[in-house]
Every structure is written in C-alpha cells, then in structure tokens.
Design an enzyme around this catalytic site. Sequence first.
Site, PDB file in Angstrom:
ATOM      1  N   ARG A  80       0.950  -1.083  -0.361  1.00 14.81           N
ATOM      2  CA  ARG A  80      -0.134  -0.647   0.054  1.00 14.81           C
ATOM      3  C   ARG A  80       0.486   1.428   0.040  1.00 14.81           C
ATOM      4  NH1 ARG A  80      -3.282  -2.411   5.011  1.00 14.81           N
ATOM      5  NH2 ARG A  80      -4.164  -4.185   3.452  1.00 14.81           N
ATOM      6  N   ARG A 112      -9.979   4.756  16.165  1.00 14.28           N
ATOM      7  CA  ARG A 112      -8.878   4.649  15.301  1.00 14.28           C
ATOM      8  C   ARG A 112      -9.685   5.002  13.849  1.00 14.28           C
ATOM      9  NH1 ARG A 112      -6.124  -1.669  14.714  1.00 14.28           N
ATOM     10  NH2 ARG A 112      -7.834  -1.914  13.539  1.00 14.28           N
ATOM     11  N   ARG A 158     -15.462  -7.508  13.878  1.00 17.74           N
ATOM     12  CA  ARG A 158     -14.511  -7.145  14.803  1.00 17.74           C
ATOM     13  C   ARG A 158     -14.829  -7.149  16.090  1.00 17.74           C
ATOM     14  NH1 ARG A 158      -8.913  -5.516  12.883  1.00 17.74           N
ATOM     15  NH2 ARG A 158      -9.113  -5.536  10.244  1.00 17.74           N
TER      16      ARG A 158
HETATM   17  N1  LIG Z   1      -3.613   2.825  26.186  1.00 20.03           N
HETATM   18  C1  LIG Z   1      -3.765   3.372  25.220  1.00 20.03           C
HETATM   19  N2  LIG Z   1      -5.090   4.501  25.929  1.00 20.03           N
HETATM   20  C2  LIG Z   1      -6.073   4.557  24.428  1.00 20.03           C
HETATM   21  N3  LIG Z   1      -5.570   4.560  23.638  1.00 20.03           N
HETATM   22  C3  LIG Z   1      -5.180   3.518  23.021  1.00 20.03           C
HETATM   23  C4  LIG Z   1      -4.521   2.610  24.031  1.00 20.03           C
HETATM   24  N4  LIG Z   1      -3.377   1.665  23.993  1.00 20.03           N
HETATM   25  C5  LIG Z   1      -3.756   1.384  22.397  1.00 20.03           C
HETATM   26  N5  LIG Z   1      -4.509   3.047  22.006  1.00 20.03           N
HETATM   27  C6  LIG Z   1      -5.135   2.615  20.432  1.00 20.03           C
HETATM   28  O1  LIG Z   1      -5.979   2.002  20.511  1.00 20.03           O
HETATM   29  C7  LIG Z   1      -5.886   1.781  18.671  1.00 20.03           C
HETATM   30  C8  LIG Z   1      -5.608   0.380  18.358  1.00 20.03           C
HETATM   31  O2  LIG Z   1      -4.828   0.657  18.909  1.00 20.03           O
HETATM   32  P1  LIG Z   1      -3.174  -0.544  18.529  1.00 20.03           P
HETATM   33  O3  LIG Z   1      -3.428  -0.734  16.686  1.00 20.03           O
HETATM   34  O4  LIG Z   1      -2.610  -0.983  18.108  1.00 20.03           O
HETATM   35  O5  LIG Z   1      -4.357  -2.020  18.373  1.00 20.03           O
HETATM   36  P2  LIG Z   1      -4.028  -3.352  17.741  1.00 20.03           P
HETATM   37  O6  LIG Z   1      -4.099  -4.848  18.872  1.00 20.03           O
HETATM   38  O7  LIG Z   1      -2.739  -3.522  17.242  1.00 20.03           O
HETATM   39  O8  LIG Z   1      -5.325  -3.582  16.233  1.00 20.03           O
HETATM   40  P3  LIG Z   1      -5.677  -4.774  15.455  1.00 20.03           P
HETATM   41  O9  LIG Z   1      -5.007  -5.720  16.172  1.00 20.03           O
HETATM   42  O10 LIG Z   1      -6.760  -4.216  14.701  1.00 20.03           O
HETATM   43  O11 LIG Z   1      -4.746  -4.143  14.049  1.00 20.03           O
HETATM   44  C9  LIG Z   1      -5.706   2.761  18.075  1.00 20.03           C
HETATM   45  O12 LIG Z   1      -5.908   3.910  17.660  1.00 20.03           O
HETATM   46  C10 LIG Z   1      -4.223   2.967  19.234  1.00 20.03           C
HETATM   47  O13 LIG Z   1      -4.566   4.716  18.902  1.00 20.03           O
END
Ligand SMILES: Nc1ncnc2c1ncn2[C@@H]1O[C@H](COP(=O)(O)OP(=O)(O)OP(=O)(O)O)[C@@H](O)[C@H]1O
Length: 289
Positions: A134, A228, A239
């Site tokens: 992408r 997000r 999800r």
């Molecule tokens: N401690 C926190 N407090 C508030 N917001 C958070 C915190 N940690 C992460 N986020 C926010 O939550 C959202 C999801 O985070 P992230 O993309 O890292 O999740 P993920 O588990 O990797 O998701 P996926 O499995 O869907 O890729 C993001 O917008 C991030 O900025």
Amino acid sequence: MILPRFCFNLHPLSLSLSRTRSNPLLFFTTFTLHPQFPQIHKPFSSTPNMCESHKPSTVSIPSVDSADRPELYRALESSLGSKFSSEPLVPTPKPLVIVISGPSGVGKDCLIKCLREVRQNIHFVVTATSRPMREGEVDGKDYFFMSKEEFLKLVENDELLEYALVYGDYKGIPKQQIRDYMSKGYDIVLRVDIQGAATLRKILGDSAVFVFLVAESESEMVMRLINRKTESKESLLVRVATAKEELRQMKNFDYVVVNAEGKLESCVKTLESIIDAEKAKVSQRRAMV
Ligand SMILES: Nc1ncnc2c1ncn2[C@@H]1O[C@H](COP(=O)(O)OP(=O)(O)OP(=O)(O)O)[C@@H](O)[C@H]1O
C-alpha cells in the site's frame, strides 16, 4: 569425649545446640576445633561432603579484624584447596521468543512500537505477505512483499514458522529471520492474531512466552476500535464479534497484560517486567526455530 564430626554431614548448630544443653564446654570445644568447615549445611546440594572428597588443609585463617582483604581471600582459597573463579555464576540468558496476541484494537501495535523504543536487543519479526504494497508502506519494514508464487515457494521449502490465508492474502513468519537475530542474541517479538497464537503454541509449546493483551473492559475495547476510524461498519461488527469470542482464549496464554485507557506506558513496563522475569528464570525457555 569429643566425637569426630567431619564424617557426618550434620548441621553443626543442631549438633552443637543439643550438646550445649548437656555440656556447654563440649560445644565450645567442638566448635573452635574446626571453624573453617566449608558448606556445612547444604540442603540443595548433592556435592559429597568434605570427608568424601578432600579435607580442608591446615592453613590457618587470619583474623577478619586484623588481616588485609587479599590475605584473607588467599587464606580462604588455600584452606578450601582451590582458587575462587571470577567466571560469571550465571550464564547469559537465552534469547526469548515473545508472542504477543489479543483481540483487535487492544493496542498490540502501539505496545510493540513503544517496547522497541525503550528496549534494546529486541527484533520485531517482519511478516512475509502476498498482499500488494500500500502507499506509504516500505518493503522489509512493514512487510516483505512478494507474489503468491514466491510465498508458496517459501511454504514448500518449509521456510515459514506459521502462515495463514487472511482475506485472500497469505501472511507468514519467515524462520530464517528469527534464526539470524536469535544467533545475535536478540529477543524475538511476534505479533499474531489469536488463531496464529494457537498455531504457534502447537509448534513452540512452552519454549516461547505467550502474552495476551487486553483492554480494561469490553466497552473500552470497542471504543478504541471506533476511535481508530479504520474500519467500515461491517468490518467493525465482525471485529467486535470476533474480539468477544477471542477473550475466551486468554487461558491458553502464559501472561495477560492490561492496556488501560491512557496507560500505555505502564503496560509497556509490565511487558518489560515479564521479559526481565523470564530472563531470571533458573530453567530458561529455549525456542528452537
Ligand atoms: N492505552 C491506550 N489508551 C488509549 N488508546 C489506546 C491505548 N493503546 C492503544 N490505543 C489506541 O487504540 C487503537 C488500537 O491500537 P492498535 O492499532 O495498536 O491495536 P491492535 O491491537 O494492533 O489492533 P489490530 O489487531 O486491529 O491491528 C489505536 O487507535 C491506538 O492509538
């Protein structure tokens, strides 16, 4: 009569105390006869006692008040009949394989990004994918991009630790990358979905550390995905429904870490503590990839 005590692996205190009750003089005499008796009480050791291996020499140990430290040190060595080694008592900890998983939107990517900033010697494995690149993505950093044919060649050659077909595209973990970094002493971080974690558990068993990341509540988890703004309403529904199911898998992990609202930093610290504790284990995990 003074009994010879060298040939009994008894704690001198217990022996002495029982004697003291009946004859204090006897206690005094036996204790002062052999003040340099080494390792008298060794509950965890199977080393033969002194009379079976070698007896202490008759070198006298100078007074701790008057002798200088090197003199005292050498006298202890002579008395025990061997030099004290300055080799480390604990070998360098083995590289760890850390599998981080958890429902969508709990903050796995954020956690790993922060961990890489604060901790050295961590390698985050770059996944191979057949998905087209992408805009803004960098080959070798975000993913290793390749054609389906190239990906299937890796599968055929058993070069992937685990792989899956996700929404029509292949994704897999290259083994060689893990081997290369482990041989350089790096800890390995793998970020996988719950299915991937289950597959890795089957492959790696207890040789890797499995960490389950959660938000502090179901509602917070949902709010994070909404905030997000990366999902369509259909994908959001899928999800969230999947995430609720995935929470049940927590029991199959070694650790659970809560990523509470606004507390990402403390979440990183918890993960660091887990890594530190794993490195201090007497029996270390030994992942073979
Ligand atoms: N401690 C926190 N407090 C508030 N917001 C958070 C915190 N940690 C992460 N986020 C926010 O939550 C959202 C999801 O985070 P992230 O993309 O890292 O999740 P993920 O588990 O990797 O998701 P996926 O499995 O869907 O890729 C993001 O917008 C991030 O900025």
